[in-house]
Design a protein around this motif. Structure first.
Motif, short mmCIF file in Angstrom:
data_model
loop_
_atom_site.label_atom_id
_atom_site.label_comp_id
_atom_site.label_asym_id
_atom_site.label_seq_id
_atom_site.Cartn_x
_atom_site.Cartn_y
_atom_site.Cartn_z
N VAL A 61 -13.19 18.88 -49.37
CA VAL A 61 -13.32 20.25 -48.88
C VAL A 61 -14.27 20.30 -47.69
O VAL A 61 -13.99 20.95 -46.66
CB VAL A 61 -13.83 21.20 -49.99
CG1 VAL A 61 -14.25 22.54 -49.41
CG2 VAL A 61 -12.74 21.41 -51.04
N GLU A 62 -15.41 19.62 -47.79
CA GLU A 62 -16.38 19.61 -46.70
C GLU A 62 -15.80 18.97 -45.44
O GLU A 62 -16.03 19.44 -44.32
CB GLU A 62 -17.65 18.88 -47.14
CG GLU A 62 -18.48 19.63 -48.17
CD GLU A 62 -18.83 21.04 -47.72
OE1 GLU A 62 -19.30 21.19 -46.57
OE2 GLU A 62 -18.61 21.99 -48.50
N LYS A 65 -13.37 21.41 -43.89
CA LYS A 65 -14.09 22.49 -43.22
C LYS A 65 -14.57 22.04 -41.85
O LYS A 65 -14.50 22.80 -40.87
CB LYS A 65 -15.27 22.95 -44.09
CG LYS A 65 -14.87 23.79 -45.29
CD LYS A 65 -16.10 24.22 -46.07
CE LYS A 65 -15.73 25.11 -47.26
NZ LYS A 65 -16.94 25.50 -48.04
N GLU A 171 -9.70 23.67 -50.00
CA GLU A 171 -10.59 24.73 -49.52
C GLU A 171 -10.01 26.12 -49.78
O GLU A 171 -10.73 27.11 -49.76
CB GLU A 171 -10.90 24.54 -48.03
CG GLU A 171 -9.75 24.81 -47.09
CD GLU A 171 -8.80 23.64 -46.92
OE1 GLU A 171 -8.10 23.59 -45.89
OE2 GLU A 171 -8.73 22.77 -47.82
N ARG A 175 -11.88 28.03 -53.83
CA ARG A 175 -12.87 29.04 -53.46
C ARG A 175 -12.88 30.13 -54.54
O ARG A 175 -12.03 30.15 -55.43
CB ARG A 175 -12.53 29.63 -52.10
CG ARG A 175 -11.20 30.34 -52.05
CD ARG A 175 -10.87 30.82 -50.65
NE ARG A 175 -9.59 31.54 -50.62
CZ ARG A 175 -9.06 32.07 -49.54
NH1 ARG A 175 -9.70 31.97 -48.38
NH2 ARG A 175 -7.91 32.69 -49.59
N ALA A 176 -13.83 31.02 -54.45
CA ALA A 176 -13.97 32.07 -55.47
C ALA A 176 -12.71 32.94 -55.56
O ALA A 176 -12.21 33.20 -56.65
CB ALA A 176 -15.19 32.94 -55.15
N ASN A 177 -12.23 33.38 -54.43
CA ASN A 177 -10.99 34.18 -54.39
C ASN A 177 -9.85 33.23 -54.03
O ASN A 177 -9.38 33.19 -52.90
CB ASN A 177 -11.12 35.30 -53.35
CG ASN A 177 -9.89 36.18 -53.32
OD1 ASN A 177 -9.16 36.26 -54.31
ND2 ASN A 177 -9.65 36.83 -52.20
N SER A 178 -9.42 32.44 -55.02
CA SER A 178 -8.54 31.31 -54.74
C SER A 178 -7.12 31.74 -54.39
O SER A 178 -6.65 32.80 -54.79
CB SER A 178 -8.49 30.37 -55.95
OG SER A 178 -7.90 31.03 -57.05
#
Length: 222
Positions: A61-62, A65, A171, A175-178
């Motif tokens: 993910v990093e 990004k 990513e 995430r929180a709101n996937s």
């Protein structure tokens, strides 16, 4: 619009383009870390190698990004993006094999719950050894995954290619709101019950029924 800009090199989209069967594959990471098709159905615990999976995915993910943050000004920027994309894919290569093997075992079991549980329990042991560095076990997993993903395929398909969403776009799905904000497409309005009336019927229809709560009665393949 994304790739063409006057005076700049052709852009980079490899990290956004994926090819696979969107109906085959995991859609939640805990399916993989627990090696269970429906991780919410029982008192399952995350396996020890789940930490390896979570760590590798977080690293990917990093990297992705960083890739997305690269401004494309000249060819060297595109080359940097290509390098980062390759790096992110390598982080998830072994994990994706385990995910493919998991889907293959579910297909091979043809909807039989006990057979699925037994196969996935066995896979979890092999996957633990593989993700801890046992390359020979990895070769066995790959061989069996190829067999399982090719079972009862009468359409000239050598091996079905699952699309494991949280590994292809970590990513987005971690995430929180996937998930995606929107999906645009032209769904194939094909009756799955009629479409899979040949050799594929037992394999894919049982998989759809086990995997998707909406796959009841007559349903479309999309």
């Amino acid at each position: 619009l994304v790739t063409l800009a006057k005076g700049r090199p052709f852009g980079f989209l490899d990290h956004n383009l994926r090819c696979g069967d969107s109906l085959l594959g995991i859609h939640r990471l805990d399916q993989l870390t627990k090696v269970k098709l429906n991780p919410d159905d029982g008192p399952y615990q995350q396996l020890i190698f789940g930490q390896n999976v979570a760590g590798a995915v977080a690293e990917a993910v990093e990297i992705r990004k960083r890739l997305r943050a690269v401004p494309i000004r000249d060819i060297r920027d595109v080359e940097t993006m290509a390098r980062l994309d390759t790096e992110a894919r390598k982080k998830l290569q072994s994990i994706e094999l385990v995910a493919d093997a998991m889907i293959g075992e579910v297909l091979r079991a043809k909807g039989k719950a006990r057979a699925i549980d037994s196969a996935l329990d066995s896979l979890s042991v092999s996957a633990g050894a593989f993700l801890n560095g046992d390359g020979k076990i990895g070769m066995v997993i790959e061989r069996e995954a190829n067999k399982a993903l090719s079972v009862e395929s009468d359409r000239g398909i050598q091996r079905r290619k699952p699309l494991n969403w949280p590994l292809e776009f970590p990513e987005v799905f971690l995430r929180a709101n996937s998930g995606f904000n929107a999906m645009i497409g032209n769904p194939p309005y094909i009756n799955a019950v009629e479409q899979y009336s040949g050799a594929d019927a037992k394999t894919l229809k049982s998989y759809f029924s086990a995997y998707y709560s909406t796959a009841r009665g007559s349903y479309d393949v999309y």
